[in-house]
Design a protein around this motif. Structure first.
Motif, PDB file in Angstrom:
ATOM      1  N   LEU A  12       0.856  -1.204   0.045  1.00 16.58           N
ATOM      2  CA  LEU A  12      -0.086   0.173  -0.108  1.00 16.58           C
ATOM      3  C   LEU A  12       0.839   1.271  -0.002  1.00 16.58           C
ATOM      4  O   LEU A  12       0.430   2.325  -0.621  1.00 16.58           O
ATOM      5  CB  LEU A  12      -0.952  -0.021   1.121  1.00 16.58           C
ATOM      6  N   PRO A 175      -2.815  -4.880   0.984  1.00 18.17           N
ATOM      7  CA  PRO A 175      -2.989  -3.808   2.039  1.00 18.17           C
ATOM      8  C   PRO A 175      -2.075  -4.113   3.180  1.00 18.17           C
ATOM      9  O   PRO A 175      -2.619  -4.165   4.276  1.00 18.17           O
ATOM     10  CB  PRO A 175      -4.409  -4.386   2.554  1.00 18.17           C
ATOM     11  N   ILE A 176      -0.554  -3.707   3.000  1.00 22.43           N
ATOM     12  CA  ILE A 176       0.307  -3.846   3.999  1.00 22.43           C
ATOM     13  C   ILE A 176       1.379  -2.865   3.849  1.00 22.43           C
ATOM     14  O   ILE A 176       1.300  -2.379   2.512  1.00 22.43           O
ATOM     15  CB  ILE A 176       1.095  -5.333   3.963  1.00 22.43           C
ATOM     16  N   LEU A 177       1.936  -2.507   4.879  1.00 30.29           N
ATOM     17  CA  LEU A 177       2.812  -1.440   4.768  1.00 30.29           C
ATOM     18  C   LEU A 177       4.393  -1.946   5.069  1.00 30.29           C
ATOM     19  O   LEU A 177       4.561  -2.419   6.081  1.00 30.29           O
ATOM     20  CB  LEU A 177       2.567  -0.156   5.814  1.00 30.29           C
TER      21      LEU A 177
END
Lengths: 213, 213
Positions: A12, A175-177
Motif C-alpha cells: 500500500l 494492504p500492508i505497509l
C-alpha cells in the motif's frame, strides 16, 4: 501493434521489493505477504508451480491469467536475469533452469556483451547493451502483434514508466505497509496523466489498479 | 469508550499534503485533484459549503458523512490551527471564523501557552503544551462515549498512528501520483498489524481503505 505492459505486486505504501531476506529465508517474510494473493491463484499454481486444479479463482486469478496472456516478448534488467550476482560468467543462464517460463524472446539489459541463449520451450535470451528504449523497440519488433512485458526489476519497470514507454500498468496492491525497499512510485509524479485508471478490490483484500492508454 | 479516528485524503503514492500553492492559487491545483471526490459529495457541500441538496451521493458521500458522525472532541497540531503563520498572536482564533465547523472541544498541540477560546456553536479550543498522548487523553475524556478525531495536519496524524493511539484510520485514495509533499506512510512499516483492513472503490475512482481495531 501490441502494447507494452508492466505488472507488479506492491504494498500500500508503494514498495515493490522487500528487504528482509536471510540465508535461512531467501525470499523473506515480506515477499510472502506481498505476493500471497497472487501466489494463491489457480493460474500461478498451475503455470508456475505445476499444480493444476488448485488455487483461488475470481478477481485475483483473472489478473494472474491476464499477466500470461498475449505476451510476445519480454524485457528485463540485468538484475532480474541474475547478472549482478553472476557477472561475467558465461555459464550463467538465468534463474529459471533449462526451460524458463517465458516461452518468448527475452531482451536483457546489460553492459556485458553476451551471445544470445536459446533455451527450451521457446525462450531465447538476447542481451542488449544500448538503452531501455532500444530493448523495448527490439522486443516490440519480436512480439509483432502481441504485447511486450517489461518484467522487472523495479528499477527497469520504473524507468520504462518514467520514459513513457508503457501502455498498461497493472499493480496488485497488498494492504500492508512495508516501509522500505524500492518504491515504484518514486519520481512518477503525474504518471496518471494520459492514462485511464481503473481500480477494483478482490475478496483477498488486494486492490488492483490499472493504468491504460 | 469512544474510538480515536483519523480520516485523510491521500494520493496513490501516499501524499497527504500538496506543494503547488501560489499567491494566485492558495490551495493549488493538486489540492483540488486530491480532494475532488470528497469536495463533490452532498455531505461536504451541505456541511462545509452550506449548499444543501447538491453534490454526489453514494460511497464517497457515505464516507464523508461518517467523517462528521459521532465525534465528541478533536485533536489538531499547531500548524492546522494556524500557529505557524500566526505565532504568539493573542488575537488569532484559527482559520474558521467565529463559528468553526467542529462544534466540540478541540485540543490544539502547541508550545505556546494560550487561554482556552470559546467560540460559537460549541467549539472550544484548548491548548496543550505537553504531549500528543496527553492531548488525546484529554480529548477522550471530553468526548465521553463519542469518538475523538485527530484531524491533522499530516505530521500530527502520522505521529498518532505511529504511537498506536488510533483505532480507526480511513484514507480516501485519489488515483493520482503527486510525487512530493508529506507522505502519510513514511515510517509506518507494519502499521496494519493488529488492524482489520477493508477496501472498496467508489464510482469516482477513489479507493477507500479503512484500518480498524
Amino acid at each position: 501493434m501490441g502494447r507494452v505492459r508492466v505488472d507488479l505486486n506492491i504494498s500500500l505504501d508503494g514498495y515493490a521489493s522487500t528487504t528482509d531476506q536471510t540465508p535461512e529465508d531467501p525470499f523473506g517474510r515480506d515477499w510472502g505477504r506481498l505476493t500471497a494473493a497472487y501466489a494463491g491463484t489457480r493460474t500461478f499454481r498451475e503455470r508456475v508451480l505445476g499444480q493444476p486444479g488448485k488455487g483461488t479463482t475470481g478477481l485475483d486469478d483473472e489478473y494472474a491469467a491476464a499477466y500470461f496472456e498475449g505476451i510476445g516478448a519480454e524485457v528485463m534488467g540485468a538484475g532480474m536475469f541474475g547478472l549482478h550476482e553472476h557477472p561475467n560468467d558465461p555459464e550463467w543462464q538465468g534463474w529459471w533452469g533449462p526451460n524458463p517460463p517465458f516461452g518468448v524472446p527475452v531482451f536483457v539489459l546489460t553492459h556485458e556483451e553476451r551471445p544470445s541463449l536459446e533455451m527450451e520451450g521457446g525462450t531465447v535470451f538476447h542481451f542488449v547493451q544500448s538503452s531501455l528504449e532500444d530493448a523495448v523497440a527490439a522486443a516490440r519488433k519480436a512480439a509483432g502483434d502481441l504485447d511486450v512485458r517489461v518484467g522487472g526489476g523495479v528499477t527497469t519497470a520504473r524507468a520504462a514508466l518514467a520514459a513513457g514507454l508503457v501502455d498498461r500498468l497493472h499493480v496488485a496492491i497488498a494492504p500492508i505497509l512495508l516501509g522500505r525497499g524500492q518504491n515504484l512510485w518514486a519520481d512518477l509524479r503525474e504518471f496518471e496523466q494520459g492514462y485511464e485508471v481503473r481500480s477494483e478490490v478482490a475478496p483477498s483484500g488486494t486492490i488492483h489498479v490499472t493504468f491504460s492508454r
